[in-house]
Enzyme design. Sequence first.
Site, mmCIF file in Angstrom:
data_model
loop_
_atom_site.group_PDB
_atom_site.id
_atom_site.type_symbol
_atom_site.label_atom_id
_atom_site.label_comp_id
_atom_site.label_asym_id
_atom_site.label_seq_id
_atom_site.Cartn_x
_atom_site.Cartn_y
_atom_site.Cartn_z
ATOM 1 N N ASP A 70 0.992 16.143 3.315
ATOM 2 C CA ASP A 70 1.115 14.697 3.054
ATOM 3 C C ASP A 70 0.390 13.847 4.096
ATOM 4 O OD1 ASP A 70 2.939 14.191 0.690
ATOM 5 O OD2 ASP A 70 4.170 15.627 1.791
ATOM 6 N N ASP A 76 3.231 6.247 7.051
ATOM 7 C CA ASP A 76 4.623 6.641 7.261
ATOM 8 C C ASP A 76 4.972 7.045 8.689
ATOM 9 O OD1 ASP A 76 5.467 6.082 4.658
ATOM 10 O OD2 ASP A 76 4.584 7.946 3.936
ATOM 11 N N ARG A 95 6.860 16.842 7.277
ATOM 12 C CA ARG A 95 6.002 15.738 7.702
ATOM 13 C C ARG A 95 6.120 15.431 9.195
ATOM 14 N NH1 ARG A 95 4.905 10.743 3.981
ATOM 15 N NH2 ARG A 95 3.164 10.849 5.453
ATOM 16 N N ARG A 141 14.618 8.081 3.163
ATOM 17 C CA ARG A 141 13.812 8.378 4.351
ATOM 18 C C ARG A 141 14.208 7.563 5.590
ATOM 19 N NH1 ARG A 141 8.941 10.770 2.547
ATOM 20 N NH2 ARG A 141 9.496 12.070 0.768
ATOM 21 N N HIS A 169 10.222 4.154 -1.435
ATOM 22 C CA HIS A 169 10.184 3.250 -0.283
ATOM 23 C C HIS A 169 10.362 1.790 -0.704
ATOM 24 C CE1 HIS A 169 7.463 6.437 1.760
ATOM 25 N NE2 HIS A 169 8.601 6.432 2.402
ATOM 26 N N VAL A 258 1.990 11.919 -6.364
ATOM 27 C CA VAL A 258 2.904 12.391 -5.307
ATOM 28 C C VAL A 258 3.444 11.174 -4.535
ATOM 29 C CG1 VAL A 258 2.121 14.757 -5.064
ATOM 30 C CG2 VAL A 258 0.899 12.946 -3.860
ATOM 31 N N CYS A 264 0.093 3.026 1.890
ATOM 32 C CA CYS A 264 0.439 4.227 2.675
ATOM 33 C C CYS A 264 -0.784 4.979 3.158
ATOM 34 C CB CYS A 264 1.373 5.141 1.892
ATOM 35 S SG CYS A 264 0.686 5.765 0.414
HETATM 36 C C1 CIR Z 1 6.041 11.691 0.531
HETATM 37 O O1 CIR Z 1 6.890 11.923 -0.325
HETATM 38 O O2 CIR Z 1 6.325 11.569 1.715
HETATM 39 C C2 CIR Z 1 4.600 11.576 0.095
HETATM 40 N N1 CIR Z 1 4.347 12.485 -0.969
HETATM 41 C C3 CIR Z 1 4.266 10.178 -0.338
HETATM 42 C C4 CIR Z 1 4.387 9.182 0.763
HETATM 43 C C5 CIR Z 1 3.966 7.835 0.340
HETATM 44 N N2 CIR Z 1 4.068 6.938 1.417
HETATM 45 C C6 CIR Z 1 4.104 5.608 1.281
HETATM 46 O O3 CIR Z 1 4.069 5.088 0.200
HETATM 47 N N3 CIR Z 1 4.241 4.888 2.382
#
Ligand code: CIR
Length: 270
Positions: A70, A76, A95, A141, A169, A258, A264
């Site tokens: 990711d 993030d 992550r 999260r 999010h 995903v 992001c």
């Molecule tokens: C996750 O689930 O962490 C990643 N597949 C997607 C993260 C997306 N992040 C965001 O929108 N800030």
Amino acid sequence: MSIGSRPFHYTRAIVRHIPDTLADNALRMNEPASPIDLERARQQHANYVCQLRQLVPDVLVLPGDDSQPDCVFVEDPVVVCGNVALVCRMAPESRRSEAAVLKAAVESLGLLTVEMTEPALMDGGDVLFTGREFFVGLSSRTNQDGVEFLASVFSQYKATSIRVLDSLHLKSLATMAGDDVIAIADNPAGRQTWKDISHLAAFQYTPLWIPDFGAANVVYINGCILHRSSREFPASAQVFKSLNCPTREVENSELSKVDGALTCCSVLIN
Ligand code: CIR
């Protein structure tokens, strides 16, 4: 720690390449209807980076890492405000190691870093900064300790928790789309989010209702709105185009499988 009077004006951005492991191993809330086309994902991401380069003078491109499926979602692991970067403690084990890469990157650009500690948890995707205050999503999260940690680091701003409904999010539902303008998904979760934000806000904001859930996440950057394409979301693209503001569009069909949105894929620094 002051960011001055132009909060959405950025001079630098950080992005990361998509690793080969994204398609099979990136986290996802639901299995997508069609498999991820990695080549297409890379083309779309390259176009996103190209658009950023036209808006921000200095874009730092970090390599991807197959052990971090990711890692393209650089928003993030780190929250930057002014010259301080809060390095997040992320909930998913898969992550956690991304944080060290982003920490080194922001330090190489001269930012001060503060590392979040247990029991706080946070993803930058939950952090909505309006230029005046923070709204922070309480989600799968991000926890209340995370909100309090952020509030202690950026103590010159109010930080308010907002419960995240039916989304990964907070910024899946709400993003800045102008000075004091918040783009919000026009669905039940988005409407509740707006109720909470407008009720708890210390300042006044105008909602910009976005008909498609997948299009409410936009990057407001140097006076321009970067939004999902007319081909993907014609009605929502029309809403952005009808504003008195320059716009650019990008496709994001593959990373959205995903749960990756537009904000992001970059860390913006002013
Ligand atoms: C996750 O689930 O962490 C990643 N597949 C997607 C993260 C997306 N992040 C965001 O929108 N800030």
